[in-house]
Write a protein that holds these residues in place. Structure first.
Motif, PDB file in Angstrom:
ATOM      1  N   THR A  38       0.760  -1.053   0.179  1.00 14.45           N
ATOM      2  CA  THR A  38       0.159   0.062   0.083  1.00 14.45           C
ATOM      3  C   THR A  38       0.799   1.089   0.002  1.00 14.45           C
ATOM      4  O   THR A  38       0.717   2.029  -0.762  1.00 14.45           O
ATOM      5  N   MET A  53       0.657  -3.877  -8.968  1.00 14.41           N
ATOM      6  CA  MET A  53       1.283  -5.029  -8.054  1.00 14.41           C
ATOM      7  C   MET A  53       0.611  -6.386  -8.712  1.00 14.41           C
ATOM      8  O   MET A  53      -0.332  -6.583  -8.638  1.00 14.41           O
ATOM      9  N   HIS A  55       2.325 -10.201  -9.581  1.00 12.11           N
ATOM     10  CA  HIS A  55       3.135 -11.124  -9.167  1.00 12.11           C
ATOM     11  C   HIS A  55       3.069 -12.631  -9.548  1.00 12.11           C
ATOM     12  O   HIS A  55       4.152 -13.371  -9.379  1.00 12.11           O
ATOM     13  N   ALA A  56       1.945 -12.869 -10.169  1.00 14.89           N
ATOM     14  CA  ALA A  56       1.494 -14.361 -10.374  1.00 14.89           C
ATOM     15  C   ALA A  56       2.544 -14.739 -11.526  1.00 14.89           C
ATOM     16  O   ALA A  56       2.659 -14.070 -12.464  1.00 14.89           O
ATOM     17  N   GLU A  62       3.981 -11.196 -19.505  1.00 12.28           N
ATOM     18  CA  GLU A  62       3.172 -10.050 -20.143  1.00 12.28           C
ATOM     19  C   GLU A  62       3.269  -8.784 -19.444  1.00 12.28           C
ATOM     20  O   GLU A  62       3.084  -7.737 -20.116  1.00 12.28           O
ATOM     21  N   ILE A  66       4.766  -4.613 -20.590  1.00  8.45           N
ATOM     22  CA  ILE A  66       4.098  -3.333 -20.529  1.00  8.45           C
ATOM     23  C   ILE A  66       4.716  -2.354 -19.533  1.00  8.45           C
ATOM     24  O   ILE A  66       4.207  -1.286 -19.350  1.00  8.45           O
TER      25      ILE A  66
ATOM     26  N   TYR B  34      -4.299  -7.557  -2.150  1.00  5.12           N
ATOM     27  CA  TYR B  34      -3.672  -7.205  -0.961  1.00  5.12           C
ATOM     28  C   TYR B  34      -3.445  -5.595  -0.652  1.00  5.12           C
ATOM     29  O   TYR B  34      -3.404  -5.303   0.565  1.00  5.12           O
ATOM     30  N   VAL B  35      -3.482  -4.716  -1.670  1.00  2.00           N
ATOM     31  CA  VAL B  35      -3.256  -3.353  -1.801  1.00  2.00           C
ATOM     32  C   VAL B  35      -4.496  -2.740  -1.051  1.00  2.00           C
ATOM     33  O   VAL B  35      -4.590  -1.718  -0.455  1.00  2.00           O
ATOM     34  N   HIS B  55     -11.136 -15.635   2.330  1.00  2.00           N
ATOM     35  CA  HIS B  55     -10.954 -16.030   0.861  1.00  2.00           C
ATOM     36  C   HIS B  55     -10.764 -17.354   0.676  1.00  2.00           C
ATOM     37  O   HIS B  55     -10.636 -17.805  -0.426  1.00  2.00           O
ATOM     38  N   THR B  76      -4.806  -8.607  -7.257  1.00  4.97           N
ATOM     39  CA  THR B  76      -3.427  -9.286  -6.961  1.00  4.97           C
ATOM     40  C   THR B  76      -3.822 -10.647  -7.344  1.00  4.97           C
ATOM     41  O   THR B  76      -3.723 -11.517  -6.210  1.00  4.97           O
ATOM     42  N   LEU B  77      -4.131 -10.995  -8.271  1.00  6.72           N
ATOM     43  CA  LEU B  77      -4.601 -12.566  -8.500  1.00  6.72           C
ATOM     44  C   LEU B  77      -3.506 -13.350  -8.726  1.00  6.72           C
ATOM     45  O   LEU B  77      -2.563 -13.114  -9.039  1.00  6.72           O
ATOM     46  N   SER B  78      -3.798 -14.537  -7.987  1.00  5.00           N
ATOM     47  CA  SER B  78      -2.858 -15.767  -8.109  1.00  5.00           C
ATOM     48  C   SER B  78      -3.687 -16.857  -8.103  1.00  5.00           C
ATOM     49  O   SER B  78      -4.898 -16.987  -7.504  1.00  5.00           O
ATOM     50  N   PRO B  79      -3.256 -18.089  -8.775  1.00  6.70           N
ATOM     51  CA  PRO B  79      -4.033 -19.128  -8.749  1.00  6.70           C
ATOM     52  C   PRO B  79      -4.396 -19.805  -7.527  1.00  6.70           C
ATOM     53  O   PRO B  79      -5.495 -20.257  -7.381  1.00  6.70           O
ATOM     54  N   GLN B  80      -3.763 -19.505  -6.397  1.00  9.64           N
ATOM     55  CA  GLN B  80      -4.110 -20.130  -5.106  1.00  9.64           C
ATOM     56  C   GLN B  80      -5.658 -19.336  -4.632  1.00  9.64           C
ATOM     57  O   GLN B  80      -6.173 -19.955  -3.883  1.00  9.64           O
ATOM     58  N   TRP B  81      -6.038 -18.262  -4.981  1.00 12.57           N
ATOM     59  CA  TRP B  81      -7.063 -17.687  -4.644  1.00 12.57           C
ATOM     60  C   TRP B  81      -8.444 -17.885  -5.665  1.00 12.57           C
ATOM     61  O   TRP B  81      -9.363 -17.667  -5.461  1.00 12.57           O
ATOM     62  N   ALA B 108      -4.882  -6.396 -19.034  1.00  7.82           N
ATOM     63  CA  ALA B 108      -3.304  -6.108 -18.987  1.00  7.82           C
ATOM     64  C   ALA B 108      -2.628  -7.492 -19.292  1.00  7.82           C
ATOM     65  O   ALA B 108      -1.767  -7.549 -19.889  1.00  7.82           O
ATOM     66  N   THR B 109      -3.397  -8.521 -19.123  1.00  4.55           N
ATOM     67  CA  THR B 109      -2.674  -9.866 -19.417  1.00  4.55           C
ATOM     68  C   THR B 109      -3.726 -10.770 -19.644  1.00  4.55           C
ATOM     69  O   THR B 109      -5.101 -10.651 -19.158  1.00  4.55           O
ATOM     70  N   LYS B 110      -3.679 -12.000 -20.295  1.00  2.00           N
ATOM     71  CA  LYS B 110      -4.415 -13.073 -20.712  1.00  2.00           C
ATOM     72  C   LYS B 110      -5.000 -13.880 -19.326  1.00  2.00           C
ATOM     73  O   LYS B 110      -6.273 -13.972 -19.249  1.00  2.00           O
ATOM     74  N   PHE B 111      -4.179 -13.831 -18.420  1.00  2.00           N
ATOM     75  CA  PHE B 111      -4.454 -14.425 -17.085  1.00  2.00           C
ATOM     76  C   PHE B 111      -5.478 -13.904 -16.516  1.00  2.00           C
ATOM     77  O   PHE B 111      -6.534 -14.301 -16.193  1.00  2.00           O
ATOM     78  N   ARG B 112      -5.639 -12.432 -16.551  1.00  2.00           N
ATOM     79  CA  ARG B 112      -6.506 -11.822 -15.741  1.00  2.00           C
ATOM     80  C   ARG B 112      -8.034 -11.341 -16.636  1.00  2.00           C
ATOM     81  O   ARG B 112      -8.850 -11.505 -16.041  1.00  2.00           O
TER      82      ARG B 112
ATOM     83  N   GLN C  80      -1.964 -22.565   2.670  1.00  2.00           N
ATOM     84  CA  GLN C  80      -0.638 -22.188   2.554  1.00  2.00           C
ATOM     85  C   GLN C  80       0.032 -21.874   3.919  1.00  2.00           C
ATOM     86  O   GLN C  80       1.278 -21.763   3.792  1.00  2.00           O
TER      87      GLN C  80
END
Lengths: 278, 278, 278
Positions: A38, A53, A55-56, A62, A66, B34-35, B55, B76-81, B108-112, C80
């Motif tokens: 934050t 932010m 990090h994954a 990608e 950018i 997280y932010v 979560h 702040t996406l990650s696979p664990q979530w 911004a990215t394909k993942f998200r 985790q």
């Protein structure tokens, strides 16, 4: 690593770098610790950059593409984050984007020391840490220095920082009462800040993010010096407006947002303390 | 999707929704980045709701059941979530609890982007994003719109928002200098806020959490309009008390805590700008 | 568990504990929730301790060894994190370091209730929670008490707290309008704080971290009483300087940083309300 063009950096250069950074409004990708997220985002917004932010491992390739700069901070390291850090650093180097390593807590445990060493060898443009972290990293990386020493003198940290810079190819910034930036030969000292700053969490981490923002528009050495001066001046200006650490983060952001050449001139100094003899 | 009952929403309606929300003190479950966590919790507490950050896939089914509304934010996406987000959304729909999607960084990215599209099809009551996110999501979801465009005009975002609303069945809130709420037919514009707000991180995310709180006591369209007006008025009132972005989050919370019909009347406007012809 | 030496603790004892804690500047390891991390770190720094956020199973053994106290807070629990919490607690007990359990949200879901029960049996020196959490934990741990009750009276929570203390061997601190500390026999009431405090997120979590800091320099019962008084006095002093919850965290940190015997005397009370008959 030694170059001579940065020997006589001044606060006017820092002001110029600040203007250039604000004009570019660089997208700075942060892979940082939970505590620092934050304040890092708020500091970057206040100073004029654009934070993200991300990090994954699934998306860092990608996103680095950018972004204009990247910071990797190991403050709350866990195995789930390591792969994203590795990939992001690799991609940044591949694409020629500067990235900053903040080796938080290096020396405290084998897990983080080992990973900090690994990252220090992965092509950071700049490594920023406190005296203890830099000495530990230099020692663990086999670069010399004396390892962790809680009674570390500035001189000892500086010797470790220079060795680390030579071994890693990164510019090393050691922050404390006086900040030092070195490429292994030249050493520049930057003053500013306030004794209240270490009493507010993650302000060093947010400084690393600020260094990354400047690295988007200036070569690493100049970026580190400029960022330290800009941040130190804002910290000193902010500290003059508070009576304790509580409101310091908010005042720091206000000072970064309002910062101009006058604030820099008043609150920061930049001085070349060692020059390489060529 | 088109309904007519919300055509003439006013700031008095927003004040009434605020009173109803405070009386209910809804438990709002946040699966957020997280932010945004701390400011989302503080905003919810200040405005009169009860926040929880829960979560883990292991407990979301039970927690959604005791919550009154849910927000899912992919910042702040990650696979664990992801599994927790999927289960929570499914459970919310099964139990008839409203949930809000905040597709942070969509495009911004394909993942998200892929995950944002998946979630947009999982039954959100409301989707809130900025112009770029809404345009990207609308495009990726095959709903029309023009995809990400950094020079996006409000009109283009609005067209994308309407298309997304029709395709997803959700009310779509597009926030920016002027905020828009649409169900695909009717469009309401809400003003308030301050140019300082984008300089303090995660205030948009905290707005999404506020929208969820109002969705606990009002139908989605009315909830979104009321939340945007309440938040925008507080933001404008807060901005009037600061000289930079640093203290804005704290002032925003104070303004939300003190907000009444007078503050709403003074700092926010609500205007129906398009009506469906029936 | 019953001892008599702490029966007549006073605010002067709390002031003495504060001085001792500041002199020791204990390293407090936090395995805490995402929302609480920043404010916990800032509170610890302000009151005079040294915080670290370290949770990975890969490094907790080493880090507990260099820490003086530990807090485990299950607020944003996920699988985790569980292994790191288990190992840290085990290591703390093995090395004789005090650790504090904060069973956030115990009772809300089986996942967190089960893990809170497991941790309550893993040797915490102190368990700190609100009335609902303590009643739930006491009930789930088979210690007696009446389970979760939203209309919980202080008396009911106190009975549960005493039962939990006896069953777990931990000192139990129940915080609310009046705070209670019990070892199962003696009960001490501590006042201070402000009705604004529950409107700012994670201040209870940061209190648990403060309790850990005091546990580094005082036995658990005395540490809990002193920490509650120090924190409550600072909270009351901070609340006197704000008009809403927004600036409360910053003012709380300033008050903790400035706290002295005078502030304690003015804003906190400590009173033994039940004594064991020996």
């Amino acid at each position: 690593m030694s170059t001579t063009q940065h020997r006589h950096l001044t606060v006017a250069d820092a002001a110029s770098a600040l203007a250039a950074m604000r004009a570019a409004r660089p997208l700075v990708q942060n892979i940082t610790n939970y505590v620092a997220m934050t304040i890092s985002a708020n500091v970057l917004l206040a100073v004029g950059a654009s934070p993200a932010m991300v990090h994954a491992a699934e998306e860092v390739d990608e996103f680095v593409a950018i972004s204009s700069a990247l910071v990797i901070n190991i403050g709350t390291l866990s195995p789930q984050w390591i792969e994203g850090m590795r990939r992001a650093a690799k991609q940044a180097v591949a694409l020629g984007k500067p990235w900053v390593l903040d080796p938080v807590g290096c020396g405290a445990t084998k897990f983080r020391t080992d990973f900090a060493v690994e990252m220090s060898r992965a092509g950071p443009a700049i490594i920023r840490g406190n005296a203890s972290e830099i000495m530990s990293l230099a020692g663990a990386a086999g670069a010399g220095g004396k390892g962790v020493d809680s009674t570390a003198s500035s001189d000892a940290a500086l010797a470790a920082g220079k060795a680390l810079a030579r071994a890693s190819g990164a510019v090393v910034a050691i922050t404390g009462e006086t900040d030092y930036v070195t490429d292994g030969d030249t050493v520049v000292a930057v003053t500013g800040g306030s004794p209240l700053m270490p009493l507010s969490t993650a302000l060093g981490c947010a400084l690393s993010a600020t260094v990354a923002a400047f690295a988007a528009v200036r070569p690493p050495f100049e970026a580190a010096v400029a960022a330290l001066a800009v941040y130190g001046a804002a910290g000193a200006a902010a500290a003059a407006r508070v009576t304790g650490p509580g409101h310091l983060p908010a005042e720091l952001c206000d000072a970064l947002h309002a910062e101009d050449a006058g604030m820099l001139e008043r609150y920061a100094t930049i001085k070349t303390v060692e020059e390489v003899n060529v």
